[in-house]
Design an enzyme around this catalytic site. Structure first.
Site, PDB file in Angstrom:
ATOM      1  CE1 TYR A 207      28.941  -8.308  34.509  1.00  0.00           C
ATOM      2  CE2 TYR A 207      30.135 -10.265  35.232  1.00  0.00           C
ATOM      3  CZ  TYR A 207      30.091  -9.092  34.502  1.00  0.00           C
ATOM      4  OH  TYR A 207      31.178  -8.708  33.749  1.00  0.00           O
ATOM      5  CE  LYS A 211      28.862  -8.460  30.917  1.00  0.00           C
ATOM      6  NZ  LYS A 211      29.027  -7.412  29.889  1.00  0.00           N
ATOM      7  CB  THR A 244      36.960  -0.234  34.316  1.00  0.00           C
ATOM      8  OG1 THR A 244      36.125  -1.365  34.632  1.00  0.00           O
ATOM      9  CG2 THR A 244      37.872  -0.581  33.144  1.00  0.00           C
TER      10      THR A 244
END
Length: 322
Positions: A207, A211, A244
């Site tokens: 991850y 990014k 979220t």
């Protein structure tokens, strides 16, 4: 085996410590205030992952400013639902959904082809969709999911729509590419010979790598557009810790704890969208850069390495057959 487990544990600890630090800074800074933004009548905007969360709030606000917004998402039912809700709030809303699965390069190409057939300009491209901490696996084209979805799919989409962006911008108002990244980029490492994380896989490290790749791509794209004299700017944005569904792949006990903490301390999707909207529409972001908490911020030296930016750019072109 021990070295792999140690790498995975270390990656996990570093990312969670960073998350705690970001949350503290976020709480001290308070919510990001969305500045008064100009009307966007006649402008066309594409938002990936715009069916829920931050993306949905970006779409909703863009539409309220008069923009024609196209949502790119993989779930058709969610897309139809998002369009319906927005039109219920604003009957004259110019908003539509188009199928886009960033895990499939064929889907990305098809989305771009269909958009070009509409013969519309493209003023803003917001690369917002993303995944986090998904289990090890591969996309339809054999790429590690974080790298393939968060970075490579968006790279291809941007590349295919670049001519549209160049033709839509002008001297008074640049077209924009906004890459929604994360503070996790600061922990990322780019292994050009192992972008699929085959040698030692950690979802946390993968991850962070995706990014970092986004930030490197964003900076190099902006430089390329400046060198060519094109009216297009590119920037990366960190919306902060936002409540979220991005955290759905956390280990179950952590997920339960996170859901409680998020309701109390995380930003709402609307607050998270504020920095994205500012980057997309404010004249201040014509100069590119990395934006967080409503301000331009410095990034680690690795993100400014021109050799690494160029190498990643060239490898990405090769992987995509461009």
């Amino acid at each position: 085996m021990c070295s792999v487990l140690w790498f995975q544990l270390l990656s996990l600890i570093k990312l969670y410590l960073l998350g705690f630090k970001v949350l503290v800074v976020q709480l001290l800074n308070g919510p990001v205030r969305l500045p008064e933004l100009p009307r966007q009548d006649g402008k066309v905007v594409i938002v990936t992952g715009g069916t829920k969360g931050i993306g949905y709030e970006v779409v909703r606000h863009m539409v309220s400013l008069g923009a024609h917004v196209i949502i790119g998402g993989r779930n058709e039912q969610e897309g139809i639902g998002a369009v319906r809700r927005i039109r219920e709030q604003c009957r004259e809303a110019k908003v539509e959904f188009r199928k886009l699965d960033l895990a499939s390069l064929e889907s990305v190409r098809l989305f771009a082809q269909r958009f070009k057939k509409q013969d519309l300009p493209l003023d803003v491209l917001i690369n917002n969709a993303g995944v986090m901490l998904v289990p090890g696996g591969r996309t339809d084209d054999g790429f590690e999911p974080h790298f393939g979805i968060n970075y490579l799919g968006h790279f291809l989409l941007t590349w295919l729509l670049l001519d549209k962006l160049k033709n839509s911008g002008n001297c008074g108002s640049n077209a924009r590419v906004v890459n929604v990244s994360s503070s996790a980029h600061s922990l990322g490492e780019i292994w050009l010979n192992d972008l699929n994380s085959c040698q030692c896989y950690s979802a946390h490290a993968a991850y962070c790598q995706s990014k970092l790749a986004q930030v490197l791509f964003s900076s190099h794209l902006h430089l390329e557009m400046q060198r060519g004299g094109f009216p297009v700017s590119s920037c990366a944005v960190d919306p902060g810790m936002v409540d979220t569904g991005l955290y759905s792949h956390l280990w179950t006990p952590l997920r339960l704890a996170q859901s409680v903490i998020a309701r109390l301390f995380f930003r709402s999707p609307a607050e998270g969208a504020a920095t994205v909207l500012s980057a997309a529409l404010s004249p201040a972001t014509d100069g590119g850069g990395y934006w967080a908490n409503g301000h331009k911020q410095r990034t680690p030296p690795v993100t400014l390495d021109p050799k690494l930016q160029l190498s990643l750019w060239e490898v990405s072109l090769q992987l995509l057959g461009l």
